[in-house]
Every structure is written in structure tokens, then in C-alpha cells.
Design an enzyme around this catalytic site. Structure first.
Site, mmCIF file in Angstrom:
data_model
loop_
_atom_site.group_PDB
_atom_site.id
_atom_site.type_symbol
_atom_site.label_atom_id
_atom_site.label_comp_id
_atom_site.label_asym_id
_atom_site.label_seq_id
_atom_site.Cartn_x
_atom_site.Cartn_y
_atom_site.Cartn_z
ATOM 1 N N SER A 32 46.838 -3.229 21.311
ATOM 2 C CA SER A 32 48.030 -4.087 21.295
ATOM 3 C C SER A 32 49.207 -3.393 20.632
ATOM 4 C CB SER A 32 47.756 -5.369 20.503
ATOM 5 O OG SER A 32 46.645 -6.032 21.011
ATOM 6 N N HIS A 62 50.098 -6.000 26.620
ATOM 7 C CA HIS A 62 49.049 -5.304 27.372
ATOM 8 C C HIS A 62 49.444 -5.230 28.838
ATOM 9 C CE1 HIS A 62 45.736 -4.869 24.434
ATOM 10 N NE2 HIS A 62 46.462 -5.764 23.811
ATOM 11 N N HIS A 80 40.268 -8.323 26.695
ATOM 12 C CA HIS A 80 39.674 -8.863 25.467
ATOM 13 C C HIS A 80 38.687 -9.995 25.771
ATOM 14 C CE1 HIS A 80 43.406 -7.059 23.779
ATOM 15 N NE2 HIS A 80 42.632 -6.825 22.744
ATOM 16 N N TYR A 82 38.335 -12.565 23.904
ATOM 17 C CA TYR A 82 38.952 -13.863 23.566
ATOM 18 C C TYR A 82 39.774 -14.449 24.703
ATOM 19 C CZ TYR A 82 43.154 -11.104 22.413
ATOM 20 O OH TYR A 82 44.221 -10.247 22.464
ATOM 21 N N GLU A 83 40.099 -13.622 25.696
ATOM 22 C CA GLU A 83 40.860 -14.138 26.846
ATOM 23 C C GLU A 83 39.979 -14.984 27.768
ATOM 24 O OE1 GLU A 83 43.833 -11.060 28.486
ATOM 25 O OE2 GLU A 83 42.341 -9.889 27.414
ATOM 26 N N ALA A 110 44.982 -2.339 17.143
ATOM 27 C CA ALA A 110 45.742 -2.871 16.015
ATOM 28 C C ALA A 110 44.724 -3.607 15.154
ATOM 29 C CB ALA A 110 46.800 -3.831 16.520
ATOM 30 N N MET A 205 39.737 -7.740 16.938
ATOM 31 C CA MET A 205 39.098 -8.565 17.973
ATOM 32 C C MET A 205 38.742 -7.737 19.208
ATOM 33 S SD MET A 205 41.759 -11.744 17.837
ATOM 34 C CE MET A 205 42.400 -12.353 16.279
ATOM 35 N N SER A 206 38.568 -6.443 19.030
ATOM 36 C CA SER A 206 38.320 -5.605 20.218
ATOM 37 C C SER A 206 37.417 -4.436 19.854
ATOM 38 C CB SER A 206 39.651 -5.080 20.759
ATOM 39 O OG SER A 206 40.228 -4.156 19.852
ATOM 40 N N ASN A 229 48.733 -5.263 9.574
ATOM 41 C CA ASN A 229 48.916 -6.334 8.573
ATOM 42 C C ASN A 229 47.785 -6.270 7.569
ATOM 43 O OD1 ASN A 229 47.449 -7.381 11.157
ATOM 44 N ND2 ASN A 229 46.701 -8.692 9.494
ATOM 45 N N HIS A 241 51.190 -12.980 15.253
ATOM 46 C CA HIS A 241 50.968 -11.975 16.308
ATOM 47 C C HIS A 241 52.224 -11.131 16.557
ATOM 48 C CE1 HIS A 241 49.261 -10.009 19.796
ATOM 49 N NE2 HIS A 241 50.232 -10.454 20.572
HETATM 50 N N1 HPA Z 1 42.628 -9.833 12.393
HETATM 51 C C1 HPA Z 1 42.132 -9.708 13.642
HETATM 52 N N2 HPA Z 1 42.704 -8.976 14.567
HETATM 53 C C2 HPA Z 1 43.827 -8.313 14.251
HETATM 54 C C3 HPA Z 1 44.411 -8.413 12.972
HETATM 55 C C4 HPA Z 1 43.757 -9.212 11.995
HETATM 56 O O1 HPA Z 1 44.206 -9.347 10.846
HETATM 57 N N3 HPA Z 1 45.524 -7.644 12.981
HETATM 58 C C5 HPA Z 1 45.603 -7.105 14.223
HETATM 59 N N4 HPA Z 1 44.594 -7.512 14.997
#
Ligand code: HPA
Length: 270
Positions: A32, A62, A80, A82-83, A110, A205-206, A229, A241
């Protein structure tokens, strides 16, 4: 892999092979907000939408295409879990790239920093992972010709590729353990505290499904996280996000440089 996924794989392979004549040995999956690298790679662009049966990404940031160059294939836009895609569809691109001849996979993402010594913008090499997604993409039949029923995961993130990345990097690179949850909700502070106590450094998440599939197929993997982050609860502020994408973009030039330096060194032996 079930029969349906095998059919999808062979029709996607046929369509992709019909569109490009090069057979790169290296592939990069862009996470991402890290799409900038794709712009510098010359090759044939093939949209996922042009590959029959191929899943399409739905997330902003994406693009959903392959760029198939001479030595390197780039996947811009990952699929992903989660999609709503099945775990098998999430790893279909890895099977496809492998079937085209790719043997070295660079996976990027990310990630949130669980390790408090990291800061947004840091690039971190993934040393190992913890699968908290609750699924495994290899669950189901194990057709012959791919890999073992019980794949070893001891050196899934090739130590020699991490050493190579450290040797070409113009700045010191930390190495960390990445844990994946299924998402799409970000983690709770309690979950992050649990990860911290367990010795996890990064969360996302990937990546984990793709690396499981790549290990199974005998590919060498280099994983790079861009810290976007601090993970939930570490700072007294909510996660966002848009912020994740913005921090990924900011790290773009450094990230492109590292990837290019790594790939230049990989190419001769690819
Ligand atoms: N958590 C999950 N997925 C992420 C995060 C996070 O803090 N930052 C970027 N992708």
C-alpha cells in the site's frame, strides 16, 4: 490448491504468457502506497482485469496490474484477504509468477511499528513472521508438482537476501518479526501489547500468505516493511488509513532506491 484455483492459474498463465515474451526470474510485490517503484520499470503492462479468473484489488493505493520487464516482474496492487478474497486467491499471483519462472520474490508492505525503537518512515527487513490471520493459503488438496504437504518455514526469509539488502543499503536497516492479522480493522491496543510481549516488531494485514506460498514453491523471499505508523495504543492518537498511505508515499524515494539497489545486485544471478 483446489481444482477451481488450478483452472484459474492455468488460464491466467496462458493469458499472461500470450501478452509478454520476457521471462523474469525476480518479482516484486508492492505494498500500500509503495507503488512509485512501478513507474521506473520498463515492461509490458497487464491489468489483473485482463487475466481470466484473476482477483481484482479493491483498495485505494493498489493499481491492480503486472509490469513484466526483462529481468523483473512487478505486481502493483496486491490482493488482500480482508477484501473478501479467498486465501487461495490471495496467493494466486505468487503461483502465477512462479509458473512464469520467477524464483526470487521481494515482498513489500506498509506496517505498523510494534517495536518502539522504530519510527514512521523506517524501512525494516522482515526476518520472520507470525501468522495471526487464522487461515493458511495451503489448506486443502496438495496437487503434485508444486511443493510438499508440510513445507518447512525455517528460512522463509532468505538470510542471504537480507545480508545482500543490508550490504547495498545506504542507511542501516533493522530486521524484525512481522505479524499479520486478517484486518480490515486495525489492531486493538491489547493486541499490540500482546505482540510486543511476544517479541513481534511489525504488524500488518498482508505478506504472510504470499510468503507461505512462496516457501512452499521453493522461492527465495526478501521482505521489506515500510513503517507508516506506530501501532495502536503506542501513541495517544487513533490510526488512519490516509496517514498510512501518506507516510508510505513519503518514504517512496528511499524505498525505490533500496529496491533498485537490491535488484541491480540480484539481476546477474537472478
Ligand atoms: N496495523 C495493521 N496494518 C497496517 C498498519 C497497522 O498499524 N499500518 C499499516 N498497515
Amino acid at each position: 490448491m483446489d481444482v477451481e484455483t488450478m483452472v484459474k492459474l492455468s488460464s491466467a498463465r496462458e493469458a499472461l504468457q500470450a501478452r509478454c515474451r520476457t521471462r523474469p526470474r525476480i518479482a516484486v510485490i508492492l505494498g500500500s502506497g509503495l507503488g512509485e517503484f512501478a513507474a521506473g520499470v520498463e515492461g509490458t503492462e497487464v491489468a489483473f482485469a485482463d487475466l481470466p479468473g484473476f482477483p481484482r484489488p479493491t483498495v485505494a493505493g493498489h493499481a491492480g496490474k503486472f509490469i513484466i520487464g526483462e529481468h523483473v516482474a512487478v505486481m502493483a496492487g496486491r490482493i488482500h484477504y480482508y477484501e473478501g478474497h479467498s486465501p487461495g486467491d490471495v496467493v494466486l499471483p505468487v503461483f502465477l509468477l512462479h509458473s512464469m519462472g520467477v524464483r526470487t520474490l521481494v515482498v513489500t508492505n506498509a506496517a505498523g511499528a510494534v517495536n518502539r525503537s522504530y519510527k514512521p518512515g523506517d524501512l525494516v527487513l522482515i526476518r520472520d513472521h507470525v501468522n495471526f490471520m487464522g487461515v493458511n493459503p495451503l489448506r486443502g488438496p496438495n496437487p503434485s508438482g508444486f511443493g510438499p504437504r508440510f513445507p518447512d518455514m525455517t528460512t522463509s526469509y532468505a538470510p542471504e537476501l537480507r545480508a545482500l539488502a543490508r550490504s547495498v543499503s545506504r542507511t542501516p536497516l533493522a530486521e524484525g518479526v512481522y505479524a499479520a492479522f486478517s484486518g480490515p480493522s486495525y489492531e486493538t491496543p491489547a493486541e499490540i501489547h500482546m505482540l510486543e510481549v511476544m517479541g513481534v516488531d511489525l504488524v500488518g494485514m498482508s505478506t504472510v500468505p504470499e510468503v507461505i506460498a512462496a516457501s512452499y514453491l521453493g522461492m527465495k523471499v526478501l521482505g521489506i516493511s515500510c513503517v507508516t505508523n506506530m501501532a495502536a495504543g503506542i501513541l495517544d492518537q487513533p490510526l488512519d488509513h490516509a496517514e498510512v498511505i501518506a507516510r508510505g508515499k513519503e518514504a517512496g524515494p528511499r524505498f525505490v532506491r533500496l529496491l533498485s539497489d537490491v535488484i541491480d545486485r540480484l539481476e546477474p544471478t537472478g
